[in-house]
Design a protein around this motif. Structure first.
Motif, mmCIF file in Angstrom:
data_model
loop_
_atom_site.group_PDB
_atom_site.id
_atom_site.type_symbol
_atom_site.label_atom_id
_atom_site.label_comp_id
_atom_site.label_asym_id
_atom_site.label_seq_id
_atom_site.Cartn_x
_atom_site.Cartn_y
_atom_site.Cartn_z
ATOM 1 N N GLU A 263 0.825 -1.211 0.000
ATOM 2 C CA GLU A 263 0.000 0.000 0.000
ATOM 3 C C GLU A 263 0.857 1.259 0.000
ATOM 4 O OE1 GLU A 263 -2.420 -0.683 3.409
ATOM 5 O OE2 GLU A 263 -3.526 -2.339 2.449
ATOM 6 N N THR A 264 1.942 1.225 0.756
ATOM 7 C CA THR A 264 2.835 2.391 0.802
ATOM 8 C C THR A 264 3.472 2.642 -0.555
ATOM 9 O OG1 THR A 264 3.316 1.907 3.135
ATOM 10 C CG2 THR A 264 4.812 3.397 2.000
ATOM 11 N N TRP A 265 3.902 1.562 -1.212
ATOM 12 C CA TRP A 265 4.512 1.694 -2.549
ATOM 13 C C TRP A 265 3.489 2.218 -3.554
ATOM 14 C CZ3 TRP A 265 9.661 0.545 -3.935
ATOM 15 C CH2 TRP A 265 9.932 0.613 -5.304
ATOM 16 N N GLN A 266 2.295 1.676 -3.519
ATOM 17 C CA GLN A 266 1.253 2.090 -4.448
ATOM 18 C C GLN A 266 0.861 3.552 -4.259
ATOM 19 O OE1 GLN A 266 -0.216 0.230 -7.056
ATOM 20 N NE2 GLN A 266 1.523 -1.109 -6.593
ATOM 21 N N GLU A 267 1.031 4.068 -3.064
ATOM 22 C CA GLU A 267 0.743 5.480 -2.790
ATOM 23 C C GLU A 267 1.885 6.394 -3.196
ATOM 24 O OE1 GLU A 267 -0.048 5.385 1.362
ATOM 25 O OE2 GLU A 267 -2.032 4.438 1.139
ATOM 26 N N GLY A 268 2.935 5.814 -3.747
ATOM 27 C CA GLY A 268 4.068 6.604 -4.218
ATOM 28 C C GLY A 268 5.132 6.846 -3.170
ATOM 29 N N GLU A 269 4.972 6.296 -1.979
ATOM 30 C CA GLU A 269 5.934 6.486 -0.899
ATOM 31 C C GLU A 269 6.989 5.370 -0.943
ATOM 32 O OE1 GLU A 269 5.988 9.076 1.039
ATOM 33 O OE2 GLU A 269 4.113 9.944 0.283
ATOM 34 N N LYS A 270 7.778 5.376 -2.007
ATOM 35 C CA LYS A 270 8.718 4.284 -2.212
ATOM 36 C C LYS A 270 9.824 4.266 -1.164
ATOM 37 C CE LYS A 270 7.703 4.196 -7.159
ATOM 38 N NZ LYS A 270 8.244 4.326 -8.535
ATOM 39 N N GLY A 271 10.245 5.436 -0.734
ATOM 40 C CA GLY A 271 11.265 5.491 0.309
ATOM 41 C C GLY A 271 10.771 4.884 1.609
ATOM 42 N N GLN A 272 9.519 5.153 1.956
ATOM 43 C CA GLN A 272 8.949 4.583 3.163
ATOM 44 C C GLN A 272 8.797 3.070 3.043
ATOM 45 O OE1 GLN A 272 8.508 5.770 6.051
ATOM 46 N NE2 GLN A 272 7.384 4.059 6.974
ATOM 47 N N ALA A 273 8.365 2.599 1.865
ATOM 48 C CA ALA A 273 8.244 1.150 1.652
ATOM 49 C C ALA A 273 9.603 0.479 1.803
ATOM 50 C CB ALA A 273 7.667 0.871 0.266
ATOM 51 N N THR A 274 10.646 1.112 1.286
ATOM 52 C CA THR A 274 11.994 0.573 1.418
ATOM 53 C C THR A 274 12.432 0.537 2.876
ATOM 54 O OG1 THR A 274 12.609 1.354 -0.797
ATOM 55 C CG2 THR A 274 14.402 0.898 0.738
ATOM 56 N N ALA A 275 12.075 1.568 3.627
ATOM 57 C CA ALA A 275 12.439 1.619 5.045
ATOM 58 C C ALA A 275 11.768 0.489 5.831
ATOM 59 C CB ALA A 275 12.050 2.978 5.627
ATOM 60 N N ILE A 276 10.532 0.162 5.468
ATOM 61 C CA ILE A 276 9.828 -0.936 6.143
ATOM 62 C C ILE A 276 10.558 -2.257 5.891
ATOM 63 C CG2 ILE A 276 7.676 -2.250 6.258
ATOM 64 C CD1 ILE A 276 6.248 0.361 5.371
ATOM 65 N N VAL A 277 10.950 -2.480 4.641
ATOM 66 C CA VAL A 277 11.698 -3.700 4.314
ATOM 67 C C VAL A 277 13.000 -3.747 5.100
ATOM 68 C CG1 VAL A 277 12.941 -4.929 2.498
ATOM 69 C CG2 VAL A 277 10.700 -3.942 2.015
ATOM 70 N N LYS A 278 13.697 -2.630 5.103
ATOM 71 C CA LYS A 278 15.001 -2.581 5.760
ATOM 72 C C LYS A 278 14.890 -2.900 7.243
ATOM 73 C CE LYS A 278 19.067 0.423 5.870
ATOM 74 N NZ LYS A 278 19.572 1.774 5.526
ATOM 75 N N GLU A 279 13.810 -2.456 7.855
ATOM 76 C CA GLU A 279 13.635 -2.642 9.286
ATOM 77 C C GLU A 279 13.140 -4.032 9.643
ATOM 78 O OE1 GLU A 279 10.887 -0.851 12.946
ATOM 79 O OE2 GLU A 279 11.065 0.256 11.068
ATOM 80 N N GLN A 280 12.260 -4.615 8.809
ATOM 81 C CA GLN A 280 11.557 -5.822 9.228
ATOM 82 C C GLN A 280 11.837 -7.072 8.399
ATOM 83 O OE1 GLN A 280 7.514 -5.373 10.635
ATOM 84 N NE2 GLN A 280 7.522 -3.188 10.138
ATOM 85 N N LEU A 281 12.448 -6.928 7.219
ATOM 86 C CA LEU A 281 12.531 -8.086 6.335
ATOM 87 C C LEU A 281 13.908 -8.400 5.784
ATOM 88 C CD1 LEU A 281 9.368 -7.830 4.059
ATOM 89 C CD2 LEU A 281 9.846 -9.584 5.759
ATOM 90 N N ARG A 282 14.750 -7.399 5.628
ATOM 91 C CA ARG A 282 15.918 -7.593 4.780
ATOM 92 C C ARG A 282 16.796 -8.749 5.253
ATOM 93 N NH1 ARG A 282 20.638 -6.871 5.345
ATOM 94 N NH2 ARG A 282 20.437 -5.560 7.183
ATOM 95 N N ASP A 283 16.987 -8.891 6.572
ATOM 96 C CA ASP A 283 17.844 -9.971 7.053
ATOM 97 C C ASP A 283 17.244 -11.348 6.804
ATOM 98 O OD1 ASP A 283 19.682 -8.150 7.876
ATOM 99 O OD2 ASP A 283 19.075 -8.150 9.984
ATOM 100 N N GLN A 284 15.921 -11.417 6.642
ATOM 101 C CA GLN A 284 15.254 -12.688 6.362
ATOM 102 C C GLN A 284 15.242 -13.010 4.870
ATOM 103 O OE1 GLN A 284 13.296 -15.419 7.586
ATOM 104 N NE2 GLN A 284 14.426 -15.111 9.466
ATOM 105 N N MET A 285 15.446 -12.000 4.021
ATOM 106 C CA MET A 285 15.285 -12.210 2.581
ATOM 107 C C MET A 285 16.522 -11.850 1.768
ATOM 108 S SD MET A 285 11.355 -10.865 2.025
ATOM 109 C CE MET A 285 11.230 -11.574 0.377
ATOM 110 N N GLY A 286 17.560 -11.329 2.410
ATOM 111 C CA GLY A 286 18.717 -10.917 1.638
ATOM 112 C C GLY A 286 20.000 -11.008 2.439
ATOM 113 N N ALA A 287 21.110 -10.782 1.743
ATOM 114 C CA ALA A 287 22.430 -10.739 2.358
ATOM 115 C C ALA A 287 23.085 -9.444 1.906
ATOM 116 C CB ALA A 287 23.268 -11.948 1.947
#
Length: 332
Positions: A263-287
């Protein structure tokens, strides 16, 4: 021992020669296979043919060729040709992609992707066998097609991509391998059970189906930039590439996060969507991070049960030198 593969960004590199040089470098570094996607840039087949000519030992494959823009018979011909030019190093990876790509960019109706994937695999397998193709399916009916050239020996394996339970079961039942993407380390286990069920339906075991997991990776001296690049890449797929990736993440126990990113990405808030990933997902999905940090995280993926190969995938925003640095850092 888990293989280390490389997933090359076909369309994003400055020139085709740059792309092929990355594949050559992957061979020099000891990677097991290089996978070529096909989206909205260069076609994968041309790049693979040139790569096969310039390399000697590294495996080559499509991850993925979609099942709508080429006929099953043509995919079979392509697999036979690439198996010949590579001297037996080719794997054909196929999958349905999604409505955004198929309908908006190729002008084809998306329609029943599971059935069409199955028929494509079955027909392509008949083609590479060198026998006369006789097939009567829901989408395709063929009679009399046969390779005019010699059949490839050995026949190239055919892998399938899939996200949902039924798609993964189909890969286990009809394909030689499963390509998994957009999975957390914890979330992959449930889908492996679907893969096992499919393999049993196809009179196989899970050991007969090769599992390749793509992991977003970036290893740079500027660790913060590396983390930002991987987080933005994950956010792009969850938020900007239709609902399939969002729903896949939700099935893994991240429903609230998946919908928030989307929803955040679709609203054009791409930086915020990226921040959510960085905080909650990146270690589970990336290196991602400094070379030492990225290596430590990557080892956790290599240690996962049920995975035969980890595919080093580079974020969309990484430049050629950043791709090279990451590839070198995470090499076998």
């Amino acid at each position: 021992m888990t293989d280390r593969d490389v997933f090359l960004p076909v369309g994003a590199q400055p020139t085709l020669n740059d792309l092929v040089e990355q594949a050559v470098h992957a061979e020099e570094l000891g990677y097991d296979r290089v996978w070529f996607p096909e989206t909205w840039g260069r076609d994968a087949v041309t790049a693979m043919a040139i790569t096969a000519e310039r390399t000697d030992s590294i495996g080559i494959g499509t991850s993925i060729a979609n099942i709508y823009s080429r006929s099953p018979a043509l995919l079979g011909q392509t697999a036979a040709t690439l198996q010949e030019v590579s001297g037996g190093r080719f794997r054909l990876g196929v999958g349905p992609s999604g409505p955004i790509v198929i309908e908006n960019w190729h002008g084809e109706e998306f329609g029943n992707p599971l059935r069409r994937t199955r028929e494509t695999i079955e027909i392509a397998r008949q083609v590479v066998s060198g026998e006369v193709v006789s097939y009567d399916g829901e989408y395709f009916s063929l009679d009399g097609f046969r390779l005019r050239c010699d059949a490839p020996d050995p026949e190239p394996p055919i892998d399938a991509a899939g996200l949902g339970p039924k798609a993964v079961e189909l890969a286990g039942r009809f394909a030689d391998g499963w390509h998994s993407v957009n999975y957390t380390r914890d979330g992959l286990a449930e889908r492996l059970e679907d893969l096992r069920r499919g393999a049993e339906l196809g009179d196989k075991t899970l050991d007969d189906v090769r599992v390749t997991l793509s992991v977003g990776c970036c290893a740079l001296e500027d660790g913060e930039r590396a983390r930002d690049l991987v987080a933005q890449h994950i956010a792009f797929y969850i938020g900007g590439m239709g609902t399939f990736y969002r729903d896949n993440l939700a099935r893994q126990g991240y429903e609230d996060v998946a919908h928030e990113i989307y929803e955040t990405w679709q609203e054009g808030e791409k930086g915020q969507a990226t921040a959510i990933v960085k905080e909650q997902l990146r270690d589970q999905m990336g290196a991602a991070g400094t070379p030492e940090e990225a290596r430590d995280q990557f080892e956790q993926f290599l240690d996962m049960d049920g995975v035969d190969a980890i595919n080093v995938s580079f974020p969309r925003g990484a430049g050629p030198e950043e791709v090279r640095e990451t590839m070198t850092t995470l090499a076998p």
